[in-house]
Write an enzyme that holds these catalytic residues in place. Sequence first.
Site, PDB file in Angstrom:
ATOM      1  N   GLU A   1       0.824  -1.221   0.000  1.00 32.34           N
ATOM      2  CA  GLU A   1       0.000   0.000   0.000  1.00 32.34           C
ATOM      3  C   GLU A   1       0.855   1.266   0.000  1.00 32.34           C
ATOM      4  OE1 GLU A   1      -2.855  -0.411   3.213  1.00 32.34           O
ATOM      5  OE2 GLU A   1      -4.208  -1.528   1.920  1.00 32.34           O
TER       6      GLU A   1
ATOM      7  N   GLU B   1      -6.838  -7.729  -0.775  1.00 35.39           N
ATOM      8  CA  GLU B   1      -7.135  -7.771   0.663  1.00 35.39           C
ATOM      9  C   GLU B   1      -8.571  -7.334   0.905  1.00 35.39           C
ATOM     10  OE1 GLU B   1      -4.815  -5.357   3.267  1.00 35.39           O
ATOM     11  OE2 GLU B   1      -2.937  -5.867   2.292  1.00 35.39           O
TER      12      GLU B   1
HETATM   13  C1  GAL Z   1      -4.360  -2.849   4.990  1.00 30.92           C
HETATM   14  C2  GAL Z   1      -2.930  -3.362   5.072  1.00 30.92           C
HETATM   15  C3  GAL Z   1      -2.852  -4.672   5.822  1.00 30.92           C
HETATM   16  C4  GAL Z   1      -3.647  -4.626   7.075  1.00 30.92           C
HETATM   17  C5  GAL Z   1      -5.066  -4.227   6.760  1.00 30.92           C
HETATM   18  C6  GAL Z   1      -5.963  -4.168   7.967  1.00 30.92           C
HETATM   19  O1  GAL Z   1      -4.398  -1.483   4.733  1.00 30.92           O
HETATM   20  O2  GAL Z   1      -2.397  -3.502   3.785  1.00 30.92           O
HETATM   21  O3  GAL Z   1      -1.496  -4.959   6.075  1.00 30.92           O
HETATM   22  O4  GAL Z   1      -3.066  -3.714   7.956  1.00 30.92           O
HETATM   23  O5  GAL Z   1      -5.068  -2.947   6.178  1.00 30.92           O
HETATM   24  O6  GAL Z   1      -7.275  -3.793   7.613  1.00 30.92           O
END
Ligand code: GAL
Length: 671
Positions: free
Chosen positions: A147, A303
């Site tokens: 990110e 994710e």
């Molecule tokens: C994202 C990040 C992950 C984790 C996740 C939690 O922004 O890439 O590593 O922290 O959020 O929601």
Amino acid sequence: MYFPHMIYGGDYNPDQWPEETWLEDARLMQEARVNLVSLGIFSWAKLEPRPGIFEFTWLDRLMDMLHAHGISVNLATPTAAPPAWMVRMHPEMLPVTADGVRLWHGSRRHYCPHNPDYHRYATRIAAQLAERYKDHPALVMWHVDNEYGCHVSECYCDISAASFREWLKKRYTTLEKLNFAWGTAFWGQVYGDWNEIKPPLRTPAHANPTQQLDWARFSSNSWLACFDEQKVILKRITPNLPVTTNFMGFYKGVDYFKFSPHEDVVSQDSYPDTYEPDWMVKAGMAYDLIRSVGVRHTWLLMEQATSQVNWRQRNVNKRPGVMRLGSLQAVARGADGIMFFQWRQSKAGAEKHHSGMLPHTGTDSRTWREIKALGNELPLLNSLLSSQVQAEVAILMDWENWWALELDSKPSNDLKLLPQIYSYYKILFERGITVDFAHPDTNLSCYKLVVAPTLYLVSDHSSENINRYVENGGTLLISFFSGIVDENEHIRLGGYPASFCEMLGLTVEEYTAYPKGLANTLRTTDGRTFTCSLWSDVICVHGCEALAVYESDYYAGLPAITRHKYGKGLGYYLGTELESAGLDWLLGLVCAEAGIMPVLPHLPAGVEALRRSKEGKSWLFLLNHTGSKVQIPIENAGRDLLTGEAVNNSISMETNSVVVLELDNKLTQKH
Ligand code: GAL
């Protein structure tokens, strides 16, 4: 196509766990039909525990074990989490805020994107990983960093200031040109030496807007440069492996239109708050953006949360069926894979209250049952791989416009870009009309309708492109405070919106922002009245036709909405912010005139419909967000891929359910 099947899996952080759990992880991954894990995203401290001392044997064992269980690896370069020793040796690598505060080690993303020491270590670990695993059969993709821009989107340290000056020298070549572009004659800000220039640090009053705009361009570009630097190394060592990094939807700090052509696969992280009634609209909008910035049109959901996150004020879990519904929504909007943060819910650290695929409770849990069920049904959609989502409507989106519009000292600080875009998107979503996002510079001729909400900054090239689109037969709906400035954020003189006056057949002589709570009404030519607020343009007609006029104030009777034939096309202009019923009326009119059809007419409100297609085949997704059971009249609709059942007369859909119809006949719907 890089993958032979729909991707299913998540971030895997085995370094948080004793080695005894790894085998159980692999066995359970198999049970849930996980086929890809993003491995080692934050593992730098374990991979390089001391400077130049690398520990790969634990990762070797993991890679081998995952491969033996049929699980592929999206191997991360761990550069989002520099180890403590590096910070101690090079404290100047830590990022600095606009107030001069240095952000310390102890969480993550604690690095300045311009620091040469950081780059030296980051490229070394990337090369080490690539050399070590280049021939490993488990390795199928690279996940660079994590990110980019998250938490810290800009660094204001002295090293960054020097990089900024170099970037400015390339952009402007002479100080004279920079002084002109930045309008430094104002408040005597003229620069006589490059070394006088700093990032836009905290100033007593409004900072120079073009300096801020260039700073946003520069900072966005710096993250891309970090990515490119690693990508070059990875491609040199493993030329055939795709390289990605995870995007964050409508994230202001990084221009994804510029970034995505540098990637092989575009990936997206998505965390809608499913407690909000319109979560599916917000999620859909971000998916459509990512599909649109992706040059290859398919993308991965890299994710999402299986249930609650840990970073909202109140972290509500996902109700039964909602995780599956949201996952298949991403597939409906073009994703070729569904992944989660993270595989095993953490036991310690800041994210231990964030959900995971394998929750604290273990396998005797609702989350695990839902994860396993989704993993087992996703292969039923393998035939959809690389199929595309087609849209007849595009909403224009430009990060530079976003940055410029939201600088301070504007007519209204309440005018923000995303709420404007969202108001149009939501209505189109509810009308079942598929939308792409397009950059104003790109070829728009494939769209029947282009919507341009508040396109404040527009380059000469984009203006020309948009005018040509209409002239050649396109339909454009553009709203207030558009075409106001050029790329230096200098006003385009001679009546607003100077770029589009001729095409729209009007001039905006002046505009006014509304104080909070104040509104006006407008009356349409077909006799309706709607409330409007936030803003009013005072429009002089030069050939356009009024579709609605204001009812009160000194501009009562003057047009608020207009239409103008230009060449073979039509230019609509909306000079105010309309209540949603009014915007719905306007979009209904414009879409009807442009001949735009929903994916499926006669759907109950709250049922989302999307179509993916390839090679003459197509698939219809129906997603039931209504909160109750619905009956959808549909004939000759083919087979539901998820149940295998043929659909002949109508479809009955339970709450939160999804059907994916393989359309082998001509689809018809009863009225
Ligand atoms: C994202 C990040 C992950 C984790 C996740 C939690 O922004 O890439 O590593 O922290 O959020 O929601």
